[in-house]
Design a protein around this motif. Structure first.
Motif, PDB file in Angstrom:
ATOM      1  N   MET A   1      -0.071 -10.619  -0.706  1.00  0.00           N
ATOM      2  CA  MET A   1       0.971  -9.490  -0.869  1.00  0.00           C
ATOM      3  C   MET A   1       1.157  -9.181   1.232  1.00  0.00           C
ATOM      4  O   MET A   1      -0.084  -9.013   2.056  1.00  0.00           O
ATOM      5  N   ILE A   2       2.301  -7.949   1.562  1.00  0.00           N
ATOM      6  CA  ILE A   2       2.677  -8.314   2.532  1.00  0.00           C
ATOM      7  C   ILE A   2       2.356  -6.930   2.482  1.00  0.00           C
ATOM      8  O   ILE A   2       2.771  -5.717   1.971  1.00  0.00           O
ATOM      9  N   GLY A  35       2.131   1.749   0.962  1.00  0.00           N
ATOM     10  CA  GLY A  35       0.827   1.595   1.490  1.00  0.00           C
ATOM     11  C   GLY A  35       1.074   0.869   2.470  1.00  0.00           C
ATOM     12  O   GLY A  35       0.366   0.220   3.664  1.00  0.00           O
ATOM     13  N   VAL A  36       2.155  -0.004   2.975  1.00  0.00           N
ATOM     14  CA  VAL A  36       2.823  -0.988   4.359  1.00  0.00           C
ATOM     15  C   VAL A  36       3.237  -0.374   5.067  1.00  0.00           C
ATOM     16  O   VAL A  36       3.677   0.541   5.478  1.00  0.00           O
ATOM     17  N   ARG A  37       2.921  -1.256   6.286  1.00  0.00           N
ATOM     18  CA  ARG A  37       2.494  -0.829   7.723  1.00  0.00           C
ATOM     19  C   ARG A  37       4.095  -1.088   8.137  1.00  0.00           C
ATOM     20  O   ARG A  37       4.355  -2.296   7.722  1.00  0.00           O
ATOM     21  N   THR A  38       4.625  -0.771   8.945  1.00  0.00           N
ATOM     22  CA  THR A  38       6.253  -0.884   9.294  1.00  0.00           C
ATOM     23  C   THR A  38       5.944  -0.568  11.322  1.00  0.00           C
ATOM     24  O   THR A  38       5.194   0.052  11.951  1.00  0.00           O
ATOM     25  N   SER A 212      -4.255 -11.673   7.255  1.00  0.00           N
ATOM     26  CA  SER A 212      -3.580 -13.003   7.503  1.00  0.00           C
ATOM     27  C   SER A 212      -2.278 -13.042   7.976  1.00  0.00           C
ATOM     28  O   SER A 212      -1.105 -12.230   7.943  1.00  0.00           O
ATOM     29  N   VAL A 213      -2.047 -13.890   8.268  1.00  0.00           N
ATOM     30  CA  VAL A 213      -0.864 -14.780   8.499  1.00  0.00           C
ATOM     31  C   VAL A 213       0.358 -14.125   7.525  1.00  0.00           C
ATOM     32  O   VAL A 213       1.279 -14.014   7.613  1.00  0.00           O
ATOM     33  N   ASP A 214      -0.037 -14.307   5.936  1.00  0.00           N
ATOM     34  CA  ASP A 214       0.549 -14.516   4.958  1.00  0.00           C
ATOM     35  C   ASP A 214       0.704 -12.746   3.971  1.00  0.00           C
ATOM     36  O   ASP A 214       1.937 -13.085   3.774  1.00  0.00           O
ATOM     37  N   PRO A 233       5.347 -17.147   7.302  1.00  0.00           N
ATOM     38  CA  PRO A 233       5.648 -17.949   5.862  1.00  0.00           C
ATOM     39  C   PRO A 233       6.892 -16.397   5.459  1.00  0.00           C
ATOM     40  O   PRO A 233       7.670 -17.133   4.797  1.00  0.00           O
ATOM     41  N   HIS A 234       7.009 -14.812   5.817  1.00  0.00           N
ATOM     42  CA  HIS A 234       7.522 -14.455   4.898  1.00  0.00           C
ATOM     43  C   HIS A 234       8.392 -13.875   6.189  1.00  0.00           C
ATOM     44  O   HIS A 234       8.875 -12.395   6.073  1.00  0.00           O
ATOM     45  N   SER A 235       8.862 -14.818   6.933  1.00  0.00           N
ATOM     46  CA  SER A 235      10.082 -14.204   8.279  1.00  0.00           C
ATOM     47  C   SER A 235      10.877 -14.097   6.968  1.00  0.00           C
ATOM     48  O   SER A 235      11.805 -14.680   6.093  1.00  0.00           O
ATOM     49  N   VAL A 236      12.485 -13.440   7.879  1.00  0.00           N
ATOM     50  CA  VAL A 236      13.783 -13.372   7.253  1.00  0.00           C
ATOM     51  C   VAL A 236      14.763 -12.978   8.340  1.00  0.00           C
ATOM     52  O   VAL A 236      14.479 -12.252   9.451  1.00  0.00           O
TER      53      VAL A 236
END
Length: 271
Positions: A1-2, A35-38, A212-214, A233-236
């Motif tokens: 999970m990101i 809950g995602v940090r930005t 983690s990187v993921d 891996p989750h780059s945009v």
């Protein structure tokens, strides 16, 4: 999970009018509610309240920021700096002075700036640097430079690229001392500390958060984003981005003027 997302600004989070689109704001607020940090990760200095007119509402969208291509990191009210080797700054000054029609800005702590053109020059209006933040180029400023920006003397939209040989000369002159990047389709050259860079700064925050990187996603469009885009891996990559960034990205979204941020965030965080 990101669990953390990092956004480049120009060409990515900002549309062509240098605003955060409403769709992007709503999508970021949705992520934060999950809950995602930005974070911001940009070549721009911390002067976003001046250069972009940001208010507290805009800053409140983010938990922190990486500025000046990683030479300045802000978490809460704390700022961490790293500086370009003074000899690299001197070598850039020599090369720029010898190049006709080319200028250079030195980005300093506490919103300070120094320029190769005179303090009274009309071009300072474009930079929105108040007199108390202008610094002369001397040994003190040379020793406290976080980032160098090299540009056509007028720094206007639609200007031609800088001479190819200038980028090569600067890279050779700064080898082992500083990192040199040609960006904006060749219209600007950015110089940063050898130990800086967007990837290194994102990694520092990632490790501090214990992720983690993921669990990290990064967004970008230009060559100064390539290193971090290729690492996660989750780059945009934005649809308006350069080919190298799009080829390295885990996902390519729509352009910054076509709700690219919102579309990518809904791809990463589906209902």
């Amino acid at each position: 999970m990101i669990r953390a997302v990092f956004f480049d600004l120009d060409g990515t989070l900002l549309d062509s009018s240098k605003q955060i689109p409403a769709s992007a704001r709503q999508a970021i607020e949705r992520c934060r509610a999950l809950g995602v940090r930005t974070y911001i990760v940009t070549a721009r200095s911390p002067r976003l309240h001046v250069t972009l007119g940001w208010t507290d509402e805009a800053f409140a969208l983010f938990d922190g920021a990486i500025h000046s291509n990683g030479a300045c990191i802000r978490q809460g009210d704390a700022l961490q700096y790293c500086f370009i080797a003074p000899e690299a700054v001197r070598r850039c000054l020599r090369e720029v002075t010898a190049a006709r029609g080319v200028e250079m800005s030195l980005h300093l702590p506490e919103d300070g700036h120094a320029f190769t053109f005179p303090a009274g020059d009309d071009r300072l209006v474009h930079w929105q640097v108040p007199p108390e933040k202008w610094r002369p180029i001397n040994e003190e400023t040379i020793s406290n430079t976080m980032k160098i920006l090299i540009f056509d003397g007028d720094l206007v939209d639609g200007r031609p690229p800088l001479p190819d040989e200038l980028g090569h000369k600067l890279a050779d002159a700064c080898a082992g001392l500083a990192r040199v990047l040609v960006t904006d389709q060749g219209r600007t050259i950015q110089v940063m500390p050898q130990e800086a860079g967007k990837l290194r700064a994102v990694e520092r925050i990632r490790q501090q958060l214990g992720l983690s990187v993921d669990e990290v996603s990064v967004f970008g469009d230009d060559l100064n984003d390539l290193e971090m885009i290729a690492h996660y891996p989750h780059s945009v990559a934005m649809g308006n981005g350069v080919d190298e960034v799009k080829a390295a990205a885990g996902y390519v979204t729509a352009a910054n003027d076509n709700d690219g941020i919102a579309k990518a965030l809904f791809h990463l965080f589906p209902d």
